[in-house]
Design an enzyme around this catalytic site. Structure first.
Site, PDB file in Angstrom:
ATOM      1  N   LYS A 112      36.385  44.259  34.101  1.00 13.99           N
ATOM      2  CA  LYS A 112      35.637  43.178  35.259  1.00 13.99           C
ATOM      3  C   LYS A 112      34.403  44.532  35.326  1.00 13.99           C
ATOM      4  O   LYS A 112      32.636  43.832  35.687  1.00 13.99           O
ATOM      5  CB  LYS A 112      36.525  43.996  36.905  1.00 13.99           C
ATOM      6  CG  LYS A 112      37.449  43.264  36.503  1.00 13.99           C
ATOM      7  CD  LYS A 112      37.941  42.483  37.404  1.00 13.99           C
ATOM      8  CE  LYS A 112      39.452  41.432  37.544  1.00 13.99           C
ATOM      9  NZ  LYS A 112      40.718  42.922  36.887  1.00 13.99           N
TER      10      LYS A 112
HETATM   11  C1  LIG Z   1      41.564  41.276  35.894  1.00  8.70           C
HETATM   12  C2  LIG Z   1      42.006  41.321  35.024  1.00  8.70           C
HETATM   13  C3  LIG Z   1      43.009  40.502  34.161  1.00  8.70           C
HETATM   14  C4  LIG Z   1      42.609  38.779  34.167  1.00  8.70           C
HETATM   15  O1  LIG Z   1      41.207  38.452  33.770  1.00  8.70           O
HETATM   16  P1  LIG Z   1      40.889  36.683  34.883  1.00  8.70           P
HETATM   17  O2  LIG Z   1      39.362  36.827  33.935  1.00  8.70           O
HETATM   18  O3  LIG Z   1      41.044  36.464  36.088  1.00  8.70           O
HETATM   19  O4  LIG Z   1      41.260  35.861  33.764  1.00  8.70           O
HETATM   20  C5  LIG Z   1      43.350  40.807  33.153  1.00  8.70           C
HETATM   21  N1  LIG Z   1      43.826  42.073  32.404  1.00  8.70           N
HETATM   22  C6  LIG Z   1      43.116  43.506  33.565  1.00  8.70           C
HETATM   23  C7  LIG Z   1      43.143  45.198  33.107  1.00  8.70           C
HETATM   24  C8  LIG Z   1      41.990  43.086  35.065  1.00  8.70           C
HETATM   25  O5  LIG Z   1      41.732  43.602  35.862  1.00  8.70           O
END
Ligand SMILES: *Cc1c(COP(=O)(O)O)cnc(C)c1O
Length: 466
Positions: A112
């Site tokens: 993120k």
């Molecule tokens: C947020 C997250 C996901 C999921 O990603 P999306 O874009 O919501 O599909 C997968 N793995 C981790 C470690 C995350 O923090």
């Protein structure tokens, strides 16, 4: 470049409006009015660029004339300067045809950061040029809160208030939020659950006078700018593996469908993508949809990969808009059925179209543990539980084709030490930048699960903004 809503009833918007608003006024999600397209020679010309320069080239068509190229370049350089690896998103080879793209080199050790480090700076840029301030308010069950806090720390034009459930997030997660020492960061531990936190945030956004007084804003996962920023690493990996002269497939551990939709966006922009593997844990609504053409909610069950414990993948609406040939009324009808009955279906033709690119896969906790153990024994690489799901699916796929498969590493293994320890016998160490996390002092206020208590806290800390 302008943006339209997936529900077809909101006015067209420019990039800065899309960034600051998040959701369209008709409740839909913003998507580009037309997809920018790079032809093969334009893609070839992107080879060998460093990550911030590549980001400028890939993102430029989405910005229209809302920001100058040189201002954007400064933001991109600055955003990726916070990463602890010079490649920003390095590729590691795991098997003959199998690669891992490490997206966890940012300040909070999850993918993120790649989008949010840029978003925080873009918010600051557009707000400062308008002389405006906002208060970002969000609820977190763990990962998103710390990434948003790191993205907003020391930004001039914003305060950020993050609500987490008191005593219900892991110690690493809590400390990543509460030890950030900046005066515009405000942590609240709510005496309640994650759902209570989300309801408090919703109540504050629905309180119009309060919303206006504090100029509330959100950086949640439906913001188009996050998807846009994530398209860049798909180009980066594909270019390294021979694009545009060779196809590449990706395996993406999926929750809200944001990350894998960014892969789809890159494909629409001309990147030769062969297959997209969508990984789920036992909360497998997307895998069931890809198998049956029916999206049907089921109760959420906790798993080793909590960021994928999701039943309603909000960004899926963007793919649905494309499947309905961009008919906003048809999307709205599906979304109403989904809200009222918990399910909707697509036609056989639409399902065939989805299946021509997307394929689902699911692992339960036992299989996830086997995957971590397998990759540790066979490659020496430790995977976090989210990454292990995508990697196992990618391993199976990579043995059936000679197209290279890139599996996305969405979190550093040290974010989920218990699960990794159980599977591999190794306790993963935090990277250098966080090695003193357990010695840093924390700042957090515990509040009861009451809207008025949280609102008074925010007024007191942030005051009326002007
Ligand atoms: C947020 C997250 C996901 C999921 O990603 P999306 O874009 O919501 O599909 C997968 N793995 C981790 C470690 C995350 O923090």
């Amino acid at each position: 470049m302008h943006y339209v809503s997936t529900r077809g009833a909101a006015p067209r918007a420019s990039f800065d409006e899309v960034l600051l608003k998040g959701l369209a006024t008709d409740g839909g999600l913003f998507v580009p009015e037309t997809w920018p397209h790079f032809n093969a020679s334009e893609i070839r010309a992107l080879r060998g660029l460093d990550y911030p320069t590549l980001a400028c080239r890939v993102i430029a068509p989405f910005l229209g004339n809302t920001i100058s190229a040189s201002d954007f370049e400064k933001l991109a350089v600055d955003a990726y300067d916070t990463f602890d690896n010079p490649a920003i998103v390095p590729l590691v080879q795991l098997d003959v045809n199998l690669w891992l793209m490490e997206l966890f080199h940012g300040p909070t050790l999850a993918f993120k950061d790649v989008a949010l480090q840029l978003l925080g700076r873009l918010f600051d840029h557009f707000l400062s040029s308008r002389g405006a301030r906002v208060t970002i308010v969000g609820a977190t069950s763990g990962d998103t809160g710390s990434a948003a806090i790191e993205a907003c720390r020391d930004r001039e034009a914003m305060d950020i208030v993050i609500l987490h459930p008191h005593n219900r997030v892991s110690e690493v997660q809590r400390r990543q939020m509460t030890t950030v020492d900046a005066k515009n960061i405000h942590n609240v531990a709510v005496e309640g659950t994650f759902d209570d936190c989300q309801n408090l945030v919703k109540a504050m956004f629905n309180d119009q006078p309060f919303r206006n007084e504090l100029r509330l804003a959100a950086v949640n996962s439906i913001n188009w700018a996050r998807i846009m920023a994530q398209t860049v690493y798909y180009f980066h990996a594909a270019l390294a593996l021979g694009a545009p002269d060779r196809e590449v497939s990706f395996s993406v551990p999926t929750g809200n469908f944001g990350n894998v939709f960014a892969a789809y966006s890159a494909h629409k922009m001309g990147l030769p993508v062969a297959r997209l593997y969508v990984g789920s844990n036992r909360n497998d609504i997307l895998t069931r949809f890809l198998e049956s053409g029916e999206m049907a909610v089921a109760p959420i069950e906790p798993s080793l990969s909590p960021s994928m414990d999701i039943q309603i993948s909000s960004n899926f609406e963007r793919l649905l808009f494309e499947l309905h040939a961009r008919d906003g009324n048809a999307v709205l009808a599906d979304m109403i059925a989904f809200r009222d009955t918990g399910k909707f279906s697509v036609t056989a033709a639409m399902q065939a179209k989805v299946n021509s690119l997307f394929e689902g896969g699911r692992l339960d906790d036992a299989e996830t543990t086997v995957s971590i153990e397998y990759f540790y024994k066979n490659t020496g690489v430790l995977l976090d539980p989210h990454t292990a799901i995508g990697a196992w699916i990618a391993r199976g796929a990579s043995r059936k084709t000679d197209v290279p498969v890139v599996s996305l590493a969405t979190a550093h293994p040290a974010k989920f030490p218990q699960a990794v320890q159980l599977a591999s016998g190794i306790t993963p160490a935090l990277p250098e930048s966080l090695s003193d996390l357990y010695n840093r002092s924390e700042r957090c206020t515990v509040l009861p699960n009451e809207v008025s208590a949280v609102q008074n806290f925010i007024r007191d800390k942030v005051g009326p903004t002007s």
